[in-house]
Design a protein around this motif. Structure first.
Motif, mmCIF file in Angstrom:
data_model
loop_
_atom_site.group_PDB
_atom_site.id
_atom_site.type_symbol
_atom_site.label_atom_id
_atom_site.label_comp_id
_atom_site.label_asym_id
_atom_site.label_seq_id
_atom_site.Cartn_x
_atom_site.Cartn_y
_atom_site.Cartn_z
ATOM 1 N N LEU A 272 -36.750 -46.576 8.937
ATOM 2 C CA LEU A 272 -35.627 -47.165 9.664
ATOM 3 C C LEU A 272 -35.198 -46.268 10.824
ATOM 4 O O LEU A 272 -35.033 -46.734 11.968
ATOM 5 N N VAL A 273 -35.025 -44.962 10.545
ATOM 6 C CA VAL A 273 -34.577 -44.020 11.581
ATOM 7 C C VAL A 273 -35.620 -43.911 12.695
ATOM 8 O O VAL A 273 -35.284 -43.945 13.887
ATOM 9 N N LEU A 274 -36.898 -43.797 12.321
ATOM 10 C CA LEU A 274 -37.963 -43.714 13.331
ATOM 11 C C LEU A 274 -38.002 -44.973 14.193
ATOM 12 O O LEU A 274 -38.138 -44.902 15.424
ATOM 13 N N MET A 275 -37.868 -46.127 13.542
ATOM 14 C CA MET A 275 -37.908 -47.390 14.283
ATOM 15 C C MET A 275 -36.748 -47.490 15.282
ATOM 16 O O MET A 275 -36.943 -47.882 16.435
ATOM 17 N N LEU A 276 -35.546 -47.101 14.845
ATOM 18 C CA LEU A 276 -34.377 -47.183 15.726
ATOM 19 C C LEU A 276 -34.514 -46.257 16.926
ATOM 20 O O LEU A 276 -34.226 -46.648 18.073
ATOM 21 N N TRP A 277 -34.947 -45.008 16.683
ATOM 22 C CA TRP A 277 -35.136 -44.080 17.800
ATOM 23 C C TRP A 277 -36.249 -44.566 18.729
ATOM 24 O O TRP A 277 -36.135 -44.479 19.961
ATOM 25 N N HIS A 278 -37.336 -45.071 18.137
ATOM 26 C CA HIS A 278 -38.463 -45.551 18.943
ATOM 27 C C HIS A 278 -38.037 -46.738 19.811
ATOM 28 O O HIS A 278 -38.419 -46.829 20.990
ATOM 29 N N GLN A 279 -37.228 -47.636 19.259
ATOM 30 C CA GLN A 279 -36.724 -48.767 20.041
ATOM 31 C C GLN A 279 -35.838 -48.288 21.193
ATOM 32 O O GLN A 279 -35.892 -48.832 22.296
ATOM 33 N N LEU A 280 -35.023 -47.254 20.905
ATOM 34 C CA LEU A 280 -34.150 -46.709 21.939
ATOM 35 C C LEU A 280 -34.964 -46.164 23.110
ATOM 36 O O LEU A 280 -34.693 -46.488 24.284
ATOM 37 N N PHE A 281 -35.973 -45.356 22.818
ATOM 38 C CA PHE A 281 -36.767 -44.741 23.886
ATOM 39 C C PHE A 281 -37.649 -45.768 24.595
ATOM 40 O O PHE A 281 -37.952 -45.611 25.782
ATOM 41 N N THR A 282 -38.060 -46.803 23.860
ATOM 42 C CA THR A 282 -38.798 -47.896 24.505
ATOM 43 C C THR A 282 -37.882 -48.674 25.449
ATOM 44 O O THR A 282 -38.273 -49.050 26.559
ATOM 45 N N TRP A 283 -36.647 -48.875 25.013
ATOM 46 C CA TRP A 283 -35.665 -49.614 25.805
ATOM 47 C C TRP A 283 -35.339 -48.906 27.127
ATOM 48 O O TRP A 283 -35.115 -49.545 28.142
ATOM 49 N N ILE A 284 -35.349 -47.547 27.106
ATOM 50 C CA ILE A 284 -35.029 -46.818 28.336
ATOM 51 C C ILE A 284 -36.249 -46.651 29.251
ATOM 52 O O ILE A 284 -36.154 -46.005 30.293
ATOM 53 N N GLY A 285 -37.386 -47.224 28.831
ATOM 54 C CA GLY A 285 -38.528 -47.275 29.745
ATOM 55 C C GLY A 285 -39.790 -46.530 29.342
ATOM 56 O O GLY A 285 -40.781 -46.570 30.082
ATOM 57 N N LEU A 286 -39.815 -45.865 28.193
ATOM 58 C CA LEU A 286 -41.023 -45.154 27.782
ATOM 59 C C LEU A 286 -42.041 -46.138 27.206
ATOM 60 O O LEU A 286 -41.683 -47.149 26.594
ATOM 61 N N ASP A 287 -43.304 -45.817 27.384
ATOM 62 C CA ASP A 287 -44.381 -46.631 26.820
ATOM 63 C C ASP A 287 -44.317 -46.541 25.293
ATOM 64 O O ASP A 287 -44.310 -45.441 24.737
ATOM 65 N N LEU B 161 -40.165 -37.846 20.707
ATOM 66 C CA LEU B 161 -38.708 -37.932 20.805
ATOM 67 C C LEU B 161 -38.110 -38.642 19.592
ATOM 68 O O LEU B 161 -37.016 -38.301 19.141
ATOM 69 N N SER B 162 -38.817 -39.609 19.045
ATOM 70 C CA SER B 162 -38.346 -40.294 17.832
ATOM 71 C C SER B 162 -38.328 -39.340 16.647
ATOM 72 O O SER B 162 -37.407 -39.375 15.817
ATOM 73 N N ILE B 163 -39.335 -38.479 16.572
ATOM 74 C CA ILE B 163 -39.390 -37.478 15.494
ATOM 75 C C ILE B 163 -38.258 -36.466 15.661
ATOM 76 O O ILE B 163 -37.612 -36.065 14.675
ATOM 77 N N LEU B 164 -37.983 -36.060 16.907
ATOM 78 C CA LEU B 164 -36.859 -35.154 17.162
ATOM 79 C C LEU B 164 -35.538 -35.825 16.774
ATOM 80 O O LEU B 164 -34.633 -35.173 16.249
ATOM 81 N N GLY B 165 -35.447 -37.134 17.021
ATOM 82 C CA GLY B 165 -34.256 -37.877 16.604
ATOM 83 C C GLY B 165 -34.087 -37.866 15.098
ATOM 84 O O GLY B 165 -32.963 -37.756 14.586
ATOM 85 N N LEU B 166 -35.203 -37.971 14.372
ATOM 86 C CA LEU B 166 -35.154 -37.903 12.906
ATOM 87 C C LEU B 166 -34.648 -36.536 12.448
ATOM 88 O O LEU B 166 -33.845 -36.445 11.511
ATOM 89 N N VAL B 167 -35.106 -35.474 13.132
ATOM 90 C CA VAL B 167 -34.627 -34.120 12.804
ATOM 91 C C VAL B 167 -33.110 -34.043 12.975
ATOM 92 O O VAL B 167 -32.398 -33.511 12.107
ATOM 93 N N ILE B 168 -32.610 -34.576 14.081
ATOM 94 C CA ILE B 168 -31.167 -34.532 14.354
ATOM 95 C C ILE B 168 -30.388 -35.249 13.250
ATOM 96 O O ILE B 168 -29.379 -34.736 12.749
ATOM 97 N N VAL B 169 -30.860 -36.423 12.837
ATOM 98 C CA VAL B 169 -30.174 -37.202 11.799
ATOM 99 C C VAL B 169 -30.175 -36.451 10.467
ATOM 100 O O VAL B 169 -29.137 -36.299 9.812
#
Length: 315
Positions: free
Chosen positions: A17-32, A41-49
């Motif tokens: 769930l956390v990986l998917m949410l972060w991945h959607q966020l970074f995809t939404w801001i324009g990353l492939d 960046l999604s993995i770093l987001g998981l670390v932060i959480v």
């Protein structure tokens, strides 16, 4: 699905769930979506959480480690008291006195391991999530086939995130080998520095003279090399998670030592000096400095600098 995977099912669901949410966020801001940047960046987001959720437990662990080192001199006295006494009565008495000492200081030998023990299920949950993704198998919740294929294709500097050091070596992908080799070195260095912060700056002079301190000092040079195993056995994505978590620990440790140092330690003396220069110490705290530094009462209490605000209040 093996027993451990089944046991970790709820955590794996949350990790996905956390990986998917972060991945959607970074995809939404324009990353492939299939780029290594989006997944790193999604993995770093998981670390932060994860690490943010563990802050209260980690602070408790740091305090527990400090108390364990502080009670080392008293523990030595108990051991000396029962040295050479192997009868059951003496062993039970020694055990009772040891437990009473832990209770008095509000700690126990296992409290310092709690944050690591709590992090390990998350770490292995991420391992299973990434392992399935590396095999192009969808996860149990939010890692559907599209997201799984996206991770499978992801790479950073030409190194697939799904690859391990061994796979990189066998396939001749030297970018994976170099990246993971560099991360291993950095993980060992960060772990060493984190422990060195505690042992050099946050240990009282009395504790430094104890046998327990000397034993822990030896472990300082051994424990960091455990990361050699993780660097070789686990994929690049998982090593990125662990290394980032190490950096978090190092920074968190620095902040705690600066603000909650062990009384009588180098960090404590530095903090008290800073507070004293700002006129923020009470008379009781100044007296405590005198007691720890061995200033005799007959020498008189040292005059504490008083800030202009406090001086006005006294008038």
């Amino acid at each position: 699905m093996d027993f451990i995977e089944t046991l970790l099912w709820p955590l794996r669901w949350l990790v996905e769930l956390v990986l998917m949410l972060w991945h959607q966020l970074f995809t939404w801001i324009g990353l492939d979506p299939a780029s290594g940047a989006a997944w790193v960046l999604s993995i770093l987001g998981l670390v932060i959480v994860v690490r943010s959720a563990l802050i209260p437990v980690t602070v408790k662990q740091i305090k527990s480690q400090r108390r364990m080192m502080d009670l080392a001199p008293e523990m030595k006295k108990i051991q000396a008291k029962y040295k050479g006494k192997n009868d059951q009565f003496s062993r039970e008495a020694m055990s009772r006195e040891t437990m009473a000492l832990y209770k008095k200081h509000g700690t126990n030998p296992f409290a310092s391991c709690l944050p690591i023990l709590l992090q390990m299920p998350v770490f292995f949950s991420l391992f299973y999530v990434l392992r399935h993704a590396a095999e192009r198998k969808p996860g149990i919740g939010f890692m559907g086939q599209d997201l799984t294929d996206s991770f499978y294709e992801a790479s950073i500097f030409g190194a697939p995130l799904r690859m391990t050091f061994t796979q990189g070596w066998e396939s001749g992908n030297w970018v994976v080998v170099v990246l993971l080799g560099t991360i291993m070195v950095l993980m060992i260095a960060s772990q060493f520095f984190t422990q060195l912060q505690i042992m050099s700056k946050n240990v009282s002079d009395e504790t430094k003279a104890s046998p327990m301190y000397r034993q822990q000092k030896i472990m300082l040079y051994i424990i960091p090399f455990a990361f050699l195993f993780s660097g070789v056995a686990f994929p690049l994505a998982l090593n990125i998670y662990w290394f980032t978590s190490n950096l978090w620990t190092m920074g968190q440790q620095f902040i705690v030592i600066q603000n909650m140092p062990t009384p009588g330690s180098e960090a404590w003396r530095n903090r008290q000096a800073r507070l004293k220069a700002k006129g923020k110490l009470t008379d009781e705290e100044v007296a405590e400095i005198d007691r720890i530094e061995g200033v005799a009462p007959s020498q008189g209490q040292r005059q504490q600098p008083v800030s202009s605000k406090r001086a006005k209040k006294k008038k």
